[in-house]
Enzyme design. Structure first.
Site, short mmCIF file in Angstrom:
data_model
loop_
_atom_site.label_atom_id
_atom_site.label_comp_id
_atom_site.label_asym_id
_atom_site.label_seq_id
_atom_site.Cartn_x
_atom_site.Cartn_y
_atom_site.Cartn_z
N ASP A 11 -8.21 -2.97 -16.13
CA ASP A 11 -7.70 -1.60 -16.20
C ASP A 11 -6.51 -1.58 -17.16
O ASP A 11 -5.90 -2.62 -17.44
CB ASP A 11 -7.25 -1.11 -14.81
CG ASP A 11 -6.69 0.31 -14.87
OD1 ASP A 11 -7.36 1.18 -15.45
OD2 ASP A 11 -5.57 0.55 -14.37
N SER A 12 -6.17 -0.38 -17.63
CA SER A 12 -5.01 -0.24 -18.51
C SER A 12 -3.72 -0.62 -17.79
O SER A 12 -2.71 -0.89 -18.44
CB SER A 12 -4.92 1.22 -18.98
OG SER A 12 -4.86 2.07 -17.86
N CYS A 74 -11.42 1.56 -15.36
CA CYS A 74 -10.51 2.55 -15.94
C CYS A 74 -11.40 3.63 -16.55
O CYS A 74 -12.29 3.32 -17.34
CB CYS A 74 -9.66 1.90 -17.03
SG CYS A 74 -8.68 3.03 -18.01
N GLU A 159 2.82 6.53 -11.28
CA GLU A 159 3.48 5.36 -11.88
C GLU A 159 4.98 5.36 -11.58
O GLU A 159 5.59 4.31 -11.47
CB GLU A 159 3.28 5.37 -13.40
CG GLU A 159 1.84 5.18 -13.81
CD GLU A 159 1.46 3.73 -14.10
OE1 GLU A 159 2.27 3.03 -14.68
OE2 GLU A 159 0.32 3.35 -13.74
N CYS A 193 -10.12 9.47 -12.30
CA CYS A 193 -9.02 8.63 -12.80
C CYS A 193 -8.61 7.71 -11.66
O CYS A 193 -8.53 8.15 -10.50
CB CYS A 193 -7.84 9.51 -13.23
SG CYS A 193 -6.38 8.54 -13.66
N THR A 194 -8.35 6.48 -12.01
CA THR A 194 -8.07 5.46 -11.00
C THR A 194 -6.84 5.76 -10.14
O THR A 194 -6.72 5.26 -9.03
CB THR A 194 -7.82 4.12 -11.71
OG1 THR A 194 -6.87 4.35 -12.75
CG2 THR A 194 -9.10 3.57 -12.29
N HIS A 195 -5.89 6.55 -10.68
CA HIS A 195 -4.65 6.81 -9.94
C HIS A 195 -4.79 7.91 -8.89
O HIS A 195 -3.98 8.01 -7.99
CB HIS A 195 -3.55 7.25 -10.90
CG HIS A 195 -2.98 6.14 -11.74
ND1 HIS A 195 -3.75 5.34 -12.52
CD2 HIS A 195 -1.70 5.71 -11.88
CE1 HIS A 195 -2.98 4.46 -13.14
NE2 HIS A 195 -1.73 4.66 -12.77
#
Ligand code: DGL
Length: 274
Positions: A11-12, A74, A159, A193-195
């Protein structure tokens, strides 16, 4: 002793840990290497060429660490780089390796959840601009109408550990309002989106209970289990020691601190240069 052949998960940054968590829950027997390109995250607003270059470098790093199968966990990288990697790089340089993404597994099943045939997709600017979700959904469910909304503030909220704060409500409500302005008949929303799984409680505050929210972790884990069943030649090239190793292209310390939010467990990462 035989060398480990872990399944690579890329992932990023941290987000792919939400996917890895579900994969390890479903398939704990395999070895895994997680690689987060935290030094260059986020990918969400970057150009196609940049995301492709960064993703290819990371995938090649995982190949050099003896991974035969890599999951790009991602959405932005799956949307912008996966097809080229599969169709060009693997064929030319790595015919024995395989790379899978996170978009297809969700698009294969989304039509089963929607009664109205109106599906919402929330993602980064890059994922939305790529049109990957509408294109893939059309292949499996041509009758489904897809409405997308880019949510550029949602990843920074997570984040920066602001995802439970009251100020997060403002951005979440704003993007959901925009999405429902596009269609009031949406009954299924893909968290593309992963978040976003970390924002699920906030999202639920602003939508009716009847709406299905699809987050990818479990769907991708299910799809990987199915892939390994259908590809015994690859399954036999994935070692089964139950070990998960973590690597980051940035500081180990920051990774270890933040990773717990996404993985729900303590993580000890090693730095790796990409
Ligand atoms: N992992 C990315 C995704 O799923 C979000 C973070 C980023 O923009 O790099 O789209």
């Amino acid at each position: 002793m035989l060398r480990k052949q872990p399944i690579g998960v890329f992932d990023s940054g941290y987000g792919g840990l939400t996917v890895l968590k579900e994969i390890v829950k479903k398939l704990p027997q395999y070895d895994y290497i997680y690689l987060g390109d935290n030094a260059r995250t986020p990918y969400g607003n970057r150009s196609f060429e940049t995301v492709y270059q960064y993703t290819l470098q990371s995938v090649e790093k995982l190949f050099s660490m003896n991974c035969n199968l890599v999951i790009i966990a991602c959405n932005t990288a799956s949307a912008k780089a996966l097809r080229n990697i599969q169709q060009v790089d693997l064929q030319k340089k790595y015919p024995d390796k395989r790379v899978l993404g996170v978009i297809r597994p969700t698009t294969e099943i989304v039509g089963k959840y929607s009664k109205t045939g109106h599906v919402g997709v929330l993602g980064t600017k890059g994922t939305v601009a790529s049109n990957s979700y509408p294109i893939e959904i059309e292949k499996f469910f041509p009758e489904v109408k897809v409405f997308q909304e880019a949510c550029p503030m949602w990843v920074p909220l997570v984040e920066n550990n602001e995802y439970k704060s009251d100020s997060a409500d403002y951005f979440i409500k704003k993007n959901l309002d925009h999405l429902f302005e596009k269609s009031s008949e949406i009954d299924t929303i893909i968290l593309g989106c992963t978040h976003y799984p970390l924002l699920i409680e906030k999202i639920k505050k602003f939508i009716p209970d009847s709406i299905h929210l699809l987050s990818q972790g479990e769907i991708v884990a299910e799809s990987l289990a199915d892939y390994l069943k259908r590809h015994p030649e690859m399954e036999s090239r994935c070692s089964k020691g139950g070990v998960v190793d973590f690597y980051t292209s940035d500081s180990e310390e920051s990774f270890n601190q933040s990773a717990t939010i996404f993985f729900d467990k303590e993580v000890k990462a090693k730095h790796i240069a990409l």
